[in-house]
Write an enzyme that holds these catalytic residues in place. Structure first.
Site, PDB file in Angstrom:
ATOM      1  CE  LYS A 199      -4.133   1.856   0.305  1.00  0.00           C
ATOM      2  NZ  LYS A 199      -5.173   1.708  -0.691  1.00  0.00           N
ATOM      3  CG  ASP A 233      -6.990  -0.810  -2.569  1.00  0.00           C
ATOM      4  OD1 ASP A 233      -7.312   0.344  -2.234  1.00  0.00           O
ATOM      5  OD2 ASP A 233      -6.051  -1.052  -3.341  1.00  0.00           O
ATOM      6  CG  ASP A 274      -6.389 -16.370   7.571  1.00  0.00           C
ATOM      7  OD1 ASP A 274      -6.674 -15.943   8.697  1.00  0.00           O
ATOM      8  OD2 ASP A 274      -5.572 -17.290   7.386  1.00  0.00           O
TER       9      ASP A 274
END
Lengths: 367, 423
Positions: free
Chosen positions: B261, B294, B322
């Site tokens: 990011k 994102d 996950d």
């Protein structure tokens, strides 16, 4: 008798054609003078921004909505938002924004973040839902992600301790956590939502996310009719992919909110169709719900294949915010009909239309 | 040419299958026509051995190639690595096993059964979590357990439940800090036969495991304001980037994506990206891309086939790994391996200890079994690893024996037996 049944049949046929999307017959009673045109600041932005904001302008024009746009030219490479733009937004209180591309790597701090901080737009909202007629892998998705927009990991406080070691501060305050929790529960209350889920990582970041959770728990006590539960962010992403129907409203700090919003948008149909916006106590900026970096994709711009649906639905939210509900309903119905029909879809939804074709279809479907 | 060609083939097949080649050579030598040919043939074979072993060893060995072979292949290094592969059938390899809590002992038993049935010569050194805090490690793990892993350099860990309380470190944290486990590797692939919404997933997430947001450095500035510090260092980022590219190269992966990011956290994730860039330049034949987190999340849920190897800092890695586990069927089916300095590898099952079904013979041992397969691949026992892997895949694909979490009604022992039968 036959004349009555004929009109009944015609009504049925019309409603059947709209595949279940019915126009409401509800009467709103406005105050005198509510129909005066309102000024809205418009920031087209970079990349696909001008394309999609142009689409909104065309549709507003076709609807004769009581809105006029004050356009300002802002680009992502600018170091600060120009002061006249800020002035305009402060005056109009409502803004519609295309995308502002943030250059990766350094030097310029994101203009999006600056805008949010200056206007104190502390809540970012993304509504992710399955559009009828759009096939996705997951059904029954209707999630609203409410994300704290001002602090957390995006505080922008970084420094190099020694060469090769960099620190970034994540700041969580009780004040901001409380107000975002209050907004989330109020939103759920006003929109008839049954459940609010707080997303966190407090098993690792005990103090920071612990403070966030405390604030959520306190506010939850004041809304006994709304179910409240908590979920750890990695488990949350896994559940979103496996069973998204269990989520309703989600309230999260800044970074997790970004990820969760984009994941939820992805499972519900993509970032091209999800509306959203940023809201503060005094101002509101509406934009595409979850923007996953497509702002700078030049190929989409060149071929005019940007999807205007997200910004159109966001502008419908904006119309409701400005208290013009029937215009908002008309716009939303038209957009949903176009999607449900399936003939006019841009590339990200699996079709081959251009932006302009979708806009024309929406205008044609406006009643 | 014909004779050397045959030796060549035998040698290659022997090396790839990891069996002892001494037997083959002996058989070949006995079939020889005249003893005079032996000597030059031996020399030829040695030369073959050096070149082929070096070439293959580089391909087969995981993260140890840089230590064993150095940047240029050296014959002695090749022999050591080849000898290691050969030792499997003669001297058993010692490995530490932590059965863990809850369903841990049952699934560890299952793993031992399957490994015995597949003739894997591993000598398990079992250690259990203690019932009181060991002062030397400041946790429930004993000093002996840690020393055992450090000595054997491989281990398999079942689920451990950290007891609630204060005054001791979490078990996972202890292992991570003491063994310096810096990379968590989690391959996620769709299991044929177990249908989820995503059928074409085949990716590997490599997550930096020591720093980043999980440094645990938090403090309250004033009442109501808390700061948490995220640290990124060049050393740790380089380490994990090097491992990621090496893994991609040795497993034949085409693309590495660095997740970040950096448009918001410019200095921290910027440093991480810089390190990945530097390492990428050393591997020009592996495609390299940078993806904002994102965007990555969205692409993963829309089209996971776009990704191959993902390398990322700690927090994003936690969430993305996950998420990918969710794409293929959940944590009950996901293997994972932690890599430490000096070639330590600790394979683990990432699911919880499920105390509610402990002892009832209902647990699904797939995650621990697949982690065991990862451990075998790390030990270069690729033939047995492949055998066990196919047996597991076939058992699940058949659908006759499935444990409750996959929608079936078999018990752990039935499922284990079915896998052994498939071997």
């Amino acid at each position: 008798m036959s004349r009555r049944s004929l009109t009944l049949l015609k009504n049925l046929a019309r409603n059947a054609n709209g595949s279940g999307i019915q126009t409401r017959s509800v009467t709103y009673m406005p105050r005198p003078g509510d129909g005066a045109p309102r000024a809205v600041t418009l920031i087209p932005g970079d990349g696909i921004g001008p394309l999609v904001t142009n689409a909104v302008e065309q549709v507003m024009e076709a609807m004769h909505a009581p809105i006029f746009f004050e356009k300002y030219d802002v680009h992502g490479e600018m170091s600060r938002m120009p002061p006249e733009v800020m002035e305009s937004i402060r005056k109009n209180k409502v803004c519609l924004k295309g995308g502002l591309k943030t250059p990766v790597g350094g030097g310029v701090s994101s203009l999006n973040v600056q805008l949010r901080k200056e206007l104190d737009l502390f809540a970012s909202l993304v509504n992710c839902f399955n559009l009828p007629g759009l096939p996705t892998r997951h059904e029954n998705v209707d999630i609203v992600v409410i994300r704290e927009n001002t602090e957390g990991e995006y505080a922008g406080l970084e420094h190099e301790v020694v060469p090769g070691v960099v620190e970034s501060l994540k700041v969580i305050t009780k004040f901001c956590s409380e107000r975002i929790a209050k907004y989330a529960f109020e939103y759920a209350y006003l929109n008839n939502r049954k459940k609010v889920t707080a997303v966190h990582k407090a098993n690792i970041m005990k103090l920071a996310d612990g403070l966030f959770l405390e604030s959520c728990r306190e506010v939850a006590k004041k809304y006994p009719s709304i179910t409240y539960n908590e979920i750890i962010v990695d488990n949350c992403c896994m559940q979103l992919v496996a069973k998204p129907e269990q989520f309703d409203v989600m309230v999260t700090p800044n970074l997790y909110g970004n990820l969760v919003a984009n994941t939820a948008a992805g499972i519900a149909g993509g970032t091209g169709v999800m509306p959203g916006g940023n809201v503060g106590a005094d101002h509101a900026v509406f934009e595409q719900g979850a923007s996953a970096g497509n702002v700078g994709k030049d190929k989409i711009v060149l071929e005019n294949k940007a999807n205007p649906v997200a910004l159109l639905l966001s502008s419908a939210m904006m119309l409701r915010h400005l208290q013009f509900p029937s215009f908002a309903d008309r716009l939303e119905t038209a957009v949903k009909k176009v999607i449900a029909e399936g003939k006019c879809r841009t590339k990200d939804l699996g079709g081959t239309s251009t932006t302009q074709e979708v806009v024309d279809a929406v205008i044609a479907k406006l009643d | 040419m014909d004779l050397t060609g045959r030796f060549h083939n035998l040698f290659i097949s022997g090396l790839v299958s990891g069996e002892s080649i001494n037997v083959n050579l002996f058989q070949v030598q006995r079939s020889k026509k005249s003893p005079l040919c032996l000597f030059p043939l031996c020399v030829l074979l040695r030369l073959e051995a050096i070149t082929m072993a070096a070439f293959l060893a580089r391909r087969l060995i995981g993260n140890r190639s840089s230590q064993i072979l150095g940047t240029s292949s050296s014959s002695s290094g090749a022999f050591i690595s080849v000898a290691r592969a050969f030792s499997s059938s003669t001297t058993p390899i010692k490995a530490t096993l932590f059965p863990g809590d809850g369903i841990g002992p049952e699934i560890a038993e299952s793993v031992k059964q399957v490994f015995t049935a597949a003739d894997v010569a591993i000598d398990w050194d079992e250690h259990f979590v203690g019932t009181e805090v060991d002062p030397r490690t400041n946790s429930f793990l004993t000093w002996e357990s840690l020393q055992s892993v450090l000595k054997h350099k491989v281990g398999l860990k079942g689920p451990m439940a950290t007891p609630i309380g204060k005054g001791h470190r979490s078990l996972n944290l202890t292992l991570r800090k003491e063994l310096n486990l810096y990379a968590n590797v989690r391959p996620c692939y769709s299991l044929p036969g177990y249908k989820t919404r995503y059928d074409d997933v085949d990716l590997i997430t490599i997550r930096e495991n020591t720093e980043g947001e999980y440094s645990g450095l938090e403090h309250q500035v004033v009442k109501g304001v808390v700061e948490s510090i995220k640290i990124i260092t060049r050393k740790a980022s380089m380490r994990v980037a090097e491992y990621a590219f090496l893994y991609a190269k040795t497993h034949g992966r085409k693309k590495v994506s660095a997740i970040h990011k950096a448009n918001i956290m410019q200095k921290t994730d910027g440093l991480f990206l810089q390190c990945c860039d530097e390492v990428a330049r050393k591997y020009p034949d592996i495609e390299y891309e940078k993806v904002v987190i994102d965007n990555c999340c969205m692409m993963l849920v829309k089209n996971p086939a776009l990704f191959d190897v993902l390398v990322m800092p700690n927090l994003y890695g936690d969430i993305i790994s996950d998420l990918c586990a969710g794409l293929v069927g959940g944590l009950g089916l996901t293997p994972s391996c932690n890599i430490g300095e000096d070639g330590i590898a600790l394979a683990e099952a990432v699911h919880g200890s499920a105390p509610d079904i402990a002892g009832k013979n209902l647990a699904n041992p797939t995650a621990l079994l697949l982690s065991g397969v990862m451990m075998l691949r790390h030990l270069k026992l690729n033939k047995q690893a492949e055998q066990i892997h196919s047996a597991i895949i076939n058992t699940i694909a058949e659908g006759k024996y499935r444990t409750a979490d996959l929608g079936g009604t078999s018990t752990t022992t039935d499922f284990t037996k079915a896998i052994c039968d498939h071997l």
